[in-house]
Design a protein around this motif. Structure first.
Motif, PDB file in Angstrom:
ATOM      1  N   ALA A 184      58.522  32.401  48.990  1.00  0.00           N
ATOM      2  CA  ALA A 184      58.229  34.157  49.942  1.00  0.00           C
ATOM      3  C   ALA A 184      55.859  33.383  49.553  1.00  0.00           C
ATOM      4  N   GLY A 185      55.984  32.756  48.524  1.00  0.00           N
ATOM      5  CA  GLY A 185      54.340  32.138  48.357  1.00  0.00           C
ATOM      6  C   GLY A 185      54.719  31.142  49.123  1.00  0.00           C
ATOM      7  N   THR A 186      54.846  30.530  49.904  1.00  0.00           N
ATOM      8  CA  THR A 186      53.908  29.470  50.775  1.00  0.00           C
ATOM      9  C   THR A 186      53.701  30.039  52.055  1.00  0.00           C
ATOM     10  N   PHE A 187      54.518  31.361  52.285  1.00  0.00           N
ATOM     11  CA  PHE A 187      53.602  31.889  53.393  1.00  0.00           C
ATOM     12  C   PHE A 187      52.839  33.296  52.819  1.00  0.00           C
ATOM     13  N   ASP A 188      51.193  32.881  53.735  1.00  0.00           N
ATOM     14  CA  ASP A 188      50.238  33.585  53.060  1.00  0.00           C
ATOM     15  C   ASP A 188      50.115  35.468  52.799  1.00  0.00           C
ATOM     16  N   PRO A 189      49.557  36.263  52.322  1.00  0.00           N
ATOM     17  CA  PRO A 189      49.765  37.527  51.951  1.00  0.00           C
ATOM     18  C   PRO A 189      49.194  38.025  53.137  1.00  0.00           C
TER      19      PRO A 189
ATOM     20  N   TYR B 191      48.125  32.747  46.307  1.00  0.00           N
ATOM     21  CA  TYR B 191      49.465  32.101  45.381  1.00  0.00           C
ATOM     22  C   TYR B 191      49.762  32.494  44.049  1.00  0.00           C
ATOM     23  N   PHE B 192      48.495  31.478  43.657  1.00  0.00           N
ATOM     24  CA  PHE B 192      47.932  31.620  41.871  1.00  0.00           C
ATOM     25  C   PHE B 192      46.975  32.794  41.638  1.00  0.00           C
ATOM     26  N   ARG B 193      47.341  33.276  40.855  1.00  0.00           N
ATOM     27  CA  ARG B 193      45.630  33.762  41.065  1.00  0.00           C
ATOM     28  C   ARG B 193      45.195  34.356  39.580  1.00  0.00           C
ATOM     29  N   ARG B 194      44.239  34.589  39.453  1.00  0.00           N
ATOM     30  CA  ARG B 194      43.087  34.781  37.839  1.00  0.00           C
ATOM     31  C   ARG B 194      44.203  36.174  36.832  1.00  0.00           C
ATOM     32  N   PHE B 195      44.543  35.849  35.854  1.00  0.00           N
ATOM     33  CA  PHE B 195      44.702  36.676  34.928  1.00  0.00           C
ATOM     34  C   PHE B 195      44.505  36.160  32.978  1.00  0.00           C
ATOM     35  N   GLY B 196      44.432  36.829  32.608  1.00  0.00           N
ATOM     36  CA  GLY B 196      43.927  36.195  31.256  1.00  0.00           C
ATOM     37  C   GLY B 196      43.254  35.261  30.571  1.00  0.00           C
ATOM     38  N   PRO B 197      43.655  34.056  30.295  1.00  0.00           N
ATOM     39  CA  PRO B 197      42.667  32.558  29.949  1.00  0.00           C
ATOM     40  C   PRO B 197      42.852  31.706  31.811  1.00  0.00           C
TER      41      PRO B 197
ATOM     42  N   ALA C 222      48.809  44.172  48.366  1.00  0.00           N
ATOM     43  CA  ALA C 222      48.816  45.508  47.723  1.00  0.00           C
ATOM     44  C   ALA C 222      46.877  44.921  46.430  1.00  0.00           C
ATOM     45  N   PRO C 223      45.885  45.619  46.976  1.00  0.00           N
ATOM     46  CA  PRO C 223      45.140  45.173  45.804  1.00  0.00           C
ATOM     47  C   PRO C 223      45.066  45.957  44.673  1.00  0.00           C
ATOM     48  N   ALA C 224      44.959  44.822  43.734  1.00  0.00           N
ATOM     49  CA  ALA C 224      44.589  45.047  42.208  1.00  0.00           C
ATOM     50  C   ALA C 224      45.964  44.207  42.177  1.00  0.00           C
ATOM     51  N   VAL C 225      47.210  44.337  42.605  1.00  0.00           N
ATOM     52  CA  VAL C 225      48.831  42.984  42.260  1.00  0.00           C
ATOM     53  C   VAL C 225      48.845  41.714  42.242  1.00  0.00           C
ATOM     54  N   THR C 226      48.484  40.980  40.696  1.00  0.00           N
ATOM     55  CA  THR C 226      48.417  39.698  40.549  1.00  0.00           C
ATOM     56  C   THR C 226      49.798  39.815  40.671  1.00  0.00           C
ATOM     57  N   ALA C 227      50.760  39.794  40.924  1.00  0.00           N
ATOM     58  CA  ALA C 227      52.454  39.418  40.740  1.00  0.00           C
ATOM     59  C   ALA C 227      53.151  40.283  40.638  1.00  0.00           C
TER      60      ALA C 227
END
Length: 381
Positions: free
Chosen positions: A365-370, A22-28, A343-348
């Motif tokens: 929606a974020g409580t479910f796995d993609p 659900y949380f993904r890397r971006f920036g720092p 989708a690949p590369a989609v951060t959010a």
């Protein structure tokens, strides 16, 4: 601005409440893979109030990504974003705030005579050269972007915007050729590199509607490889390479010298061109690739706009049955969001937050796995 410790600390507040990635890397640091958008709605006090409440709800419940623009709702959206963040009790360092510029913004309401407003506010003051305008309402000239960034900072009340987009540069193709638009993007990127060096911007990118998802022979097409190359040249011109390895983007040991790190484009279950249309030069033996594949290869973060089709995909039956059956979620909107997040590369996936009820549904929606990569690919087989 958002920091590593701030965003990771925000994530840790929610423990195991959310699903995988659900949380993904971006920036720092990290961002929630459901982001709050602020595009829709009339420029009224009543809509401001709804947005303010909805954004506060989102920030309190697991959304630390907010997207806006200088022209959204006649400039009101940026102001509401700043107010909601200030009143939320959530630390500024925990939240990634993105804005954008390209369209000439109104100031709080639509003027009775838009042409006169544009002339008196932008042209007569010397801020905009009429020769730079496309469709009488769009420019990415450096002086304009500089002024709009100042305006965005003032409207939000923030010292730094974590991501700043050049908004819909394909609009310029209506009045000049593709090479000229690339030249203008390079000049825009030089401006943003300078503002990044000054600490006003964390990273930057391009937000588009058509440019990156249409075929290469389409009038609105821009090649991501060419856009990225212009960002690299801009960084060299401004001297950003000298800052690689310092704190911030490009300072986390990855050797990135430029600040071009984000692409925003429409992507949803019915508008999947960014995954299916191979239109970008990947400098590979297998020929051109899709926008999402290009971004995946280059390590660029994609932020999916229109992830529920501006509400259309929230209706029962809007998602094809065979696709809906593969997606986790209790409602059509949740399944649509989880498609975009897969989708690949989609951060959010960005979604409007015009009401508290919609925010709660979207965050859930974020409580479910993609979908995993193989399952996502299978949707297109």
């Amino acid at each position: 601005m958002a920091t590593s410790s701030g965003t990771w600390g925000y994530r840790d507040r929610f423990g195991d409440r959310f699903g995988r990635t659900y949380f993904r890397r971006f920036g720092p640091g990290v961002v929630s893979s459901v982001g709050a958008g602020t595009y829709l709605g009339d420029p009224t006090d009543a809509v401001d109030d709804r947005y303010r409440e909805a954004l506060s709800t989102a920030l309190a419940n697991g959304v630390n990504l907010v997207d806006t623009a200088s022209n959204y709702r006649c400039g009101r959206s940026e102001r509401v974003v700043g107010e909601a963040l200030a009143d939320s009790g959530v630390d500024r360092e925990s939240v990634v705030v993105a804005s954008k510029a390209g369209f000439l913004p109104f100031d709080g309401e639509r003027p009775a005579d838009p042409s006169r407003y544009v002339r008196e506010t932008f042209v007569d003051t010397g801020l905009v050269d009429p020769a730079d305008l496309a469709n009488g309402s769009h420019t990415i000239a450096p002086e304009f972007l500089d002024a709009m960034l100042d305006r965005s900072l003032e409207a939000t009340g923030l010292e730094t915007l974590d991501c700043y987009y050049v908004h819909n540069p394909e609009t310029q193709l209506a009045v000049r050729d593709r090479d000229a638009v690339y030249d203008r993007l390079e000049a825009a990127f030089e401006t943003l590199e300078a503002r990044r060096a000054a600490g006003d911007v964390g990273v930057y990118g391009v937000a588009s509607w058509e440019a990156f998802r249409v075929p290469a022979d389409h009038d609105a097409h821009l090649d991501l490889a060419a856009v990225l190359a212009r960002a690299e040249r801009a960084a060299e011109t401004v001297g950003a390479g000298d800052r690689a390895g310092e704190d911030g983007d490009g300072g986390d040991g990855d050797g990135v010298a430029h600040g071009f790190r984000a692409v925003q484009l429409p992507f949803n279950v019915r508008m999947a061109d960014a995954f299916t249309v191979a239109a970008h030069d990947a400098d590979a033996d297998d020929g051109p690739v899709s926008a999402l594949e290009f971004c995946h290869r280059e390590g660029l973060s994609v932020f999916a706009s229109a992830s529920i089709g501006q509400g259309e995909l929230a209706r029962e039956g809007a998602i094809p049955d065979d696709v809906a059956a593969r997606l986790a979620g209790d409602t059509p909107a949740q399944r649509a969001l989880n498609f975009a997040r897969s989708a690949p590369a989609v951060t959010a996936a960005l979604v409007g937050c015009g009401s508290v009820d919609h925010v709660r549904e979207n965050v859930a929606a974020g409580t479910f796995d993609p979908l995993g990569a193989s399952a996502f690919d299978a949707v297109f087989e």
